[in-house]
Design a protein around this motif. Sequence first.
Motif, PDB file in Angstrom:
ATOM      1  N   ALA A  96       0.822  -1.211   0.000  1.00  0.00           N
ATOM      2  CA  ALA A  96       0.000   0.000   0.000  1.00  0.00           C
ATOM      3  C   ALA A  96       0.856   1.261   0.000  1.00  0.00           C
ATOM      4  CB  ALA A  96      -0.940  -0.019   1.200  1.00  0.00           C
ATOM      5  N   ASP A  97       1.900   1.268   0.847  1.00  0.00           N
ATOM      6  CA  ASP A  97       2.728   2.479   0.899  1.00  0.00           C
ATOM      7  C   ASP A  97       3.593   2.615  -0.351  1.00  0.00           C
ATOM      8  OD1 ASP A  97       2.171   3.833   3.507  1.00  0.00           O
ATOM      9  OD2 ASP A  97       2.535   1.786   4.205  1.00  0.00           O
ATOM     10  N   VAL A 136       4.525   5.679  -5.371  1.00  0.00           N
ATOM     11  CA  VAL A 136       4.543   5.732  -6.840  1.00  0.00           C
ATOM     12  C   VAL A 136       3.529   6.764  -7.334  1.00  0.00           C
ATOM     13  CG1 VAL A 136       4.060   4.453  -8.938  1.00  0.00           C
ATOM     14  CG2 VAL A 136       5.398   3.397  -7.144  1.00  0.00           C
ATOM     15  N   ALA A 137       2.361   6.813  -6.676  1.00  0.00           N
ATOM     16  CA  ALA A 137       1.349   7.796  -7.090  1.00  0.00           C
ATOM     17  C   ALA A 137       1.915   9.213  -6.984  1.00  0.00           C
ATOM     18  CB  ALA A 137       0.089   7.644  -6.235  1.00  0.00           C
ATOM     19  N   LEU A 163      -2.384  16.406  -9.153  1.00  0.00           N
ATOM     20  CA  LEU A 163      -2.528  15.509  -8.004  1.00  0.00           C
ATOM     21  C   LEU A 163      -3.946  15.505  -7.435  1.00  0.00           C
ATOM     22  CD1 LEU A 163      -0.785  13.671  -6.207  1.00  0.00           C
ATOM     23  CD2 LEU A 163      -0.201  15.679  -4.836  1.00  0.00           C
ATOM     24  N   ASP A 164      -4.583  16.658  -7.425  1.00  0.00           N
ATOM     25  CA  ASP A 164      -5.811  16.792  -6.640  1.00  0.00           C
ATOM     26  C   ASP A 164      -6.878  17.587  -7.404  1.00  0.00           C
ATOM     27  OD1 ASP A 164      -7.523  16.671  -4.529  1.00  0.00           O
ATOM     28  OD2 ASP A 164      -6.375  18.007  -3.205  1.00  0.00           O
ATOM     29  N   PRO A 219      -6.677   7.460 -12.669  1.00  0.00           N
ATOM     30  CA  PRO A 219      -7.164   8.149 -11.474  1.00  0.00           C
ATOM     31  C   PRO A 219      -6.132   9.196 -11.046  1.00  0.00           C
ATOM     32  CG  PRO A 219      -7.229   5.753 -11.187  1.00  0.00           C
ATOM     33  CD  PRO A 219      -6.464   6.017 -12.438  1.00  0.00           C
ATOM     34  N   SER A 220      -6.588  10.236 -10.382  1.00  0.00           N
ATOM     35  CA  SER A 220      -5.649  11.247  -9.885  1.00  0.00           C
ATOM     36  C   SER A 220      -4.819  10.642  -8.760  1.00  0.00           C
ATOM     37  CB  SER A 220      -6.426  12.442  -9.348  1.00  0.00           C
ATOM     38  OG  SER A 220      -7.188  12.040  -8.226  1.00  0.00           O
TER      39      SER A 220
END
Length: 446
Positions: free
Chosen positions: A388-389, A394-395, A404-405, A418-419
Amino acid sequence: MRCLRVRPGSGLHLSVLLLFMIAPSAPVLAAAPPGTGTTAVQTPPAGPAFDAAAATAAYLAKVPPEQRQRSDAYFEGGYWLILWDFLYGVAVLWLLLAAGWSAALRGLAERLTRLKWLQAGLYWAQFLVIFTVLQFPLTVYEGFFREHKYHLATQTFGPWLGDQAKALAVNVVLGAILLPILYGVLRRVRAWWLWGGLVASAFVMFVALIAPVFIFPLFNTYTRLPDESIRGPILSLARANGIAVDDVYVVDASRQSTRVSGNVSGFLGSERISLNDNLLKRCSLPEIEAVMGHEMGHYVLHHPYKGSVFIGMVILLGMAFLNRSFDVALRRFGSKWKVSGIGDLAGMPLLLLLFSTYLLVITPITNSYTRIEEAEADLFGLNATGQADGAAEVALKLAEYRKLDPGPLEEIVFFDHPSGRDRIFMAMRWKAEHLDRAEQRAASAP
Ligand SMILES: [Zn+2]
């Protein structure tokens, strides 16, 4: 998944000159802050009351404001480029029709040979070279200068131009195969839009099948990954998920850019896992596992096949639109443009103009389709790897070139992935429900 779809930001939205076109490995990549390759995965506080939203906010806060500003500017500029690309492309196609150049090219092809199929190939070759030259100012701004301005590209002008030339040659050959068949259908079959749509869809699948073997290697070199400490875990992940491969390849994507990416390609027994050298250089093992888990998700979830069906439907609907709109435009302008009907090669710029209008209008639908598949692959990767981390880190790296948002509507219209915010939240939500496993994975990280 990086199949043949024209990449966002590669500026070829119009010259989605049908979806079969190959964009040169467009350097849409991220600035590599030096020395990030060794960053260890930082685990935000976990505990019995692990708060996914707070953990997401903590990750987002790691991005310095000036970096956020830069990637937002780059990505939002891309929204406008979609429009400029479209308008510029329409202007060029209109010029070819209205100035009578398209009719002249068709006439020349007819004088050179009496063979219909060869005429189609000759017309296409002339058309594409002229179209590419007229588009060049926008291509060079978008694909070269703008990429360098944002520190996203690694290529100097010569090699970049070389890649463009190779892409042009590939597209000349592909079109010279498709167009004789397509125009054969347009001339002979009443329901030309239906059968033409099926031919074009089959051709897209054919290109997807041969590209990893015959086309991608023209732009990049694939070599066997020697490092057993990375090979081992990737192959183990593949075996666990029923992917029949026994080797991992590295592609020298850094030749063009700094973007982090991986790929599981192949159809019908030609499966192959490759990761790019930027991923190797810039990411820790948990991050590499997160990316490869995502890529294997595309494969296991049959995204290439489902995507082919989706593209087929997009093409068929587009052909139905052409069926309605082509004659209307022809009645109005046909005699001026010296285009006699749907089967006349000189009308091809009009077909492309109408088709690219259609593609522009349905952009939110095509983006949403891929964005939803990408989210599925993310979830698959989390379940397969437990990283998960790693996925969240990577995101953040991908957010170097993707906003990003964004707002909700903005994401639906413009995002084909997805963002970063959504991807990090998915990972943190997964972590909140698998705290023991996530901790264990993070602890076992080297
Ligand atoms: Zn993907």
